[in-house]
Design a protein around this motif. Sequence first.
Motif, PDB file in Angstrom:
ATOM      1  N   ARG A 119      41.471-101.163 -11.282  1.00  0.00           N
ATOM      2  CA  ARG A 119      40.694-101.721 -12.397  1.00  0.00           C
ATOM      3  C   ARG A 119      39.215-101.842 -12.045  1.00  0.00           C
ATOM      4  N   ARG A 120      38.933-102.188 -10.793  1.00  0.00           N
ATOM      5  CA  ARG A 120      37.536-102.308 -10.360  1.00  0.00           C
ATOM      6  C   ARG A 120      36.839-100.955 -10.398  1.00  0.00           C
ATOM      7  N   GLU A 121      37.515 -99.918  -9.896  1.00  0.00           N
ATOM      8  CA  GLU A 121      36.930 -98.572  -9.918  1.00  0.00           C
ATOM      9  C   GLU A 121      36.767 -98.077 -11.353  1.00  0.00           C
ATOM     10  N   ALA A 122      37.743 -98.407 -12.208  1.00  0.00           N
ATOM     11  CA  ALA A 122      37.645 -97.999 -13.612  1.00  0.00           C
ATOM     12  C   ALA A 122      36.460 -98.689 -14.289  1.00  0.00           C
ATOM     13  N   SER A 123      36.273 -99.979 -14.021  1.00  0.00           N
ATOM     14  CA  SER A 123      35.144-100.710 -14.610  1.00  0.00           C
ATOM     15  C   SER A 123      33.828-100.085 -14.186  1.00  0.00           C
ATOM     16  N   SER A 124      33.725 -99.728 -12.918  1.00  0.00           N
ATOM     17  CA  SER A 124      32.502 -99.103 -12.418  1.00  0.00           C
ATOM     18  C   SER A 124      32.253 -97.768 -13.094  1.00  0.00           C
ATOM     19  N   LEU A 125      33.329 -96.977 -13.263  1.00  0.00           N
ATOM     20  CA  LEU A 125      33.209 -95.663 -13.890  1.00  0.00           C
ATOM     21  C   LEU A 125      32.787 -95.802 -15.351  1.00  0.00           C
ATOM     22  N   THR A 128      29.175 -96.744 -15.506  1.00  0.00           N
ATOM     23  CA  THR A 128      28.298 -95.622 -15.139  1.00  0.00           C
ATOM     24  C   THR A 128      28.040 -94.713 -16.332  1.00  0.00           C
ATOM     25  N   TYR A 129      29.081 -94.454 -17.113  1.00  0.00           N
ATOM     26  CA  TYR A 129      28.939 -93.531 -18.242  1.00  0.00           C
ATOM     27  C   TYR A 129      28.849 -94.265 -19.586  1.00  0.00           C
ATOM     28  N   ASP A 130      28.592 -95.581 -19.503  1.00  0.00           N
ATOM     29  CA  ASP A 130      28.296 -96.379 -20.699  1.00  0.00           C
ATOM     30  C   ASP A 130      29.388 -96.245 -21.750  1.00  0.00           C
ATOM     31  N   VAL A 131      30.637 -96.413 -21.291  1.00  0.00           N
ATOM     32  CA  VAL A 131      31.782 -96.399 -22.204  1.00  0.00           C
ATOM     33  C   VAL A 131      32.227 -97.850 -22.389  1.00  0.00           C
ATOM     34  N   ALA A 132      31.993 -98.394 -23.576  1.00  0.00           N
ATOM     35  CA  ALA A 132      32.171 -99.833 -23.811  1.00  0.00           C
ATOM     36  C   ALA A 132      33.614-100.164 -24.201  1.00  0.00           C
ATOM     37  N   VAL A 133      34.540-100.000 -23.263  1.00  0.00           N
ATOM     38  CA  VAL A 133      35.928-100.398 -23.473  1.00  0.00           C
ATOM     39  C   VAL A 133      36.413-101.111 -22.211  1.00  0.00           C
ATOM     40  N   SER A 134      37.460-101.925 -22.357  1.00  0.00           N
ATOM     41  CA  SER A 134      38.032-102.624 -21.217  1.00  0.00           C
ATOM     42  C   SER A 134      38.998-101.715 -20.463  1.00  0.00           C
ATOM     43  N   SER A 140      46.144 -96.539 -26.862  1.00  0.00           N
ATOM     44  CA  SER A 140      46.607 -96.473 -28.247  1.00  0.00           C
ATOM     45  C   SER A 140      45.779 -97.365 -29.169  1.00  0.00           C
ATOM     46  N   ALA A 141      45.097 -98.360 -28.615  1.00  0.00           N
ATOM     47  CA  ALA A 141      44.279 -99.272 -29.417  1.00  0.00           C
ATOM     48  C   ALA A 141      42.847 -98.784 -29.591  1.00  0.00           C
ATOM     49  N   LEU A 142      42.486 -97.674 -28.938  1.00  0.00           N
ATOM     50  CA  LEU A 142      41.110 -97.177 -28.990  1.00  0.00           C
ATOM     51  C   LEU A 142      40.892 -96.317 -30.228  1.00  0.00           C
ATOM     52  N   THR A 143      39.642 -96.211 -30.635  1.00  0.00           N
ATOM     53  CA  THR A 143      39.281 -95.271 -31.688  1.00  0.00           C
ATOM     54  C   THR A 143      39.278 -93.855 -31.122  1.00  0.00           C
ATOM     55  N   VAL A 144      39.235 -92.869 -32.005  1.00  0.00           N
ATOM     56  CA  VAL A 144      39.158 -91.471 -31.563  1.00  0.00           C
ATOM     57  C   VAL A 144      37.914 -91.259 -30.711  1.00  0.00           C
ATOM     58  N   GLU A 145      36.795 -91.839 -31.146  1.00  0.00           N
ATOM     59  CA  GLU A 145      35.539 -91.719 -30.408  1.00  0.00           C
ATOM     60  C   GLU A 145      35.692 -92.272 -28.994  1.00  0.00           C
ATOM     61  N   GLN A 146      36.289 -93.447 -28.849  1.00  0.00           N
ATOM     62  CA  GLN A 146      36.449 -94.054 -27.526  1.00  0.00           C
ATOM     63  C   GLN A 146      37.381 -93.229 -26.647  1.00  0.00           C
ATOM     64  N   ARG A 147      38.427 -92.665 -27.245  1.00  0.00           N
ATOM     65  CA  ARG A 147      39.342 -91.826 -26.454  1.00  0.00           C
ATOM     66  C   ARG A 147      38.613 -90.611 -25.895  1.00  0.00           C
ATOM     67  N   GLN A 148      37.762 -89.999 -26.708  1.00  0.00           N
ATOM     68  CA  GLN A 148      37.022 -88.837 -26.231  1.00  0.00           C
ATOM     69  C   GLN A 148      36.105 -89.203 -25.070  1.00  0.00           C
TER      70      GLN A 148
END
Length: 496
Positions: A119-125, A128-134, A140-148
């Motif tokens: 989880r720590r490495e995922a948060s950092s990643l 880094t790429y400014d993906v605003a999800v937990s 399955s709870a993400l939007t299409v945009e967030q999945r991409q």
Amino acid sequence: MSEYAAVARGVTKRFGQTLALDDVGIEIRAGESHALVGRNGAGKSTLVSVLTGMQVPDAGEVSFFGEPAPPVADRAAWRRHVACVYQKSTVVPELSVAENLFINRQDLGGGLISWRKLRREASSLLETYDVAVSPDELVSALTVEQRQLVEIARALSIGSRFVILDEPTAQLDGPAIERLFDRLRSLQDKGVTFLFISHHLQEVYEVCQTVTVYRDARHVVTAPVAEMSKPGLIEAMTGEAGGLNVPGGDDRPSSGEEVLRVSSLSGEHFSDVSLLVTRGEVIGLAGSASSGKHEFAETVYGLRRPSLGTISVDGSAVRGGDVPAALKAGIGCVPRDRHQQGLVLDLSIAENATMSTAGSFVWPSAQRSAGRAAIAAYDVKAAGPDQPVSDLSGGNQQKVVMARALAGDPSVLVLINPTAGVDVKSKESLLGVVDAQARRGKAAIVVSDELDDLRVCDRVLVLFHGRVVREFDRGWRDQDLIAAIEGIAGEMDAGQ
């Protein structure tokens, strides 16, 4: 380092008697967004399969950043060189964001999985790429945009600096597309290279520096985007001069006889929508992805159950939330997602084209005959009615979906994004079918994110936050419709 992120030269690929690529090439400069365009069946998908190591070419060579492509069996090496974000998502909905980011490498090289470290490495990643999800959120709870964005981040985390985007905007609305493009530009500035595949030619001009055109399995032209006019680009794709020819319906007669009546319909994401469609009339529904237009259309053809309101066809009530009842009442549909809702990919063209008549027994000979008729009527490029639809290009698959929708000779057509992921000529063909059906006295509802799809309509209704806020007659201006879709029109009207 080589100035080219990826190079393919002299690539030829056959599948049986079909020549999918005929001595083609492409050179993609490092740090650029390079568009690959062409009609369905031009060879784009086959080139992607070669560039990702999924297919071995019969001839030719591929290199990445000046080094020869690795052996096909070395999948890990391929993933370090190139990644592909497909139109059909490859994330696993039942897993968390963190698990998807590090799928098949959850141990992070340590042998045992430490979920806290993951989880720590995922948060950092993600940061880094400014993906605003937990990182703990289920995909399955993400939007299409967030999945991409999660897929892009996953590709970059493996080490690839060359990413193929296959129709990345097909399921996004206007604001989401702009956010995606901003992210691509930011990643380009960090040295990431993109091969951008899209049928939306305007997007090529917005985000790409170079464009390559394939036609009939051959390379036609590569040029700077700034030097290629839109008519020139369409001509290179089709071999014909001119642009998109969409039937406008100006001379299309309407009897005024009611076919479909929707009264005070409410459901998920929409409320109190009423609609009357007459014989020979085509109604458009426009709005953002959150407007409720898709949910409304899916409720009309029975995929969703309404919370309030009624639907009737030719004066007879239709039971809500029941697709077979809608089919029996005379409602045919082209659903939003042809892969998940419109086709059974392993079945043949004939089986798919006759699926909406499956309530009654169909002799195999009659089924094949119907399949041959669909191939001829909708100009499906195929070997024959027994060919699996999984073998077809996207545009030809969509034509089979249209054939299935019309197989039962419905009184009402509900078409959601009917030309998604298809080329210019397939778009013309599919919209021509809508016009022809209206001239036969059918009623149609066209729900689309593309303005060109709506030009076939007699009226366009705009939904905003689940309610109809504007209605446009034929001849509307792009800027007026877009303003209404974005919720600006009401504010402008109030200020006048």
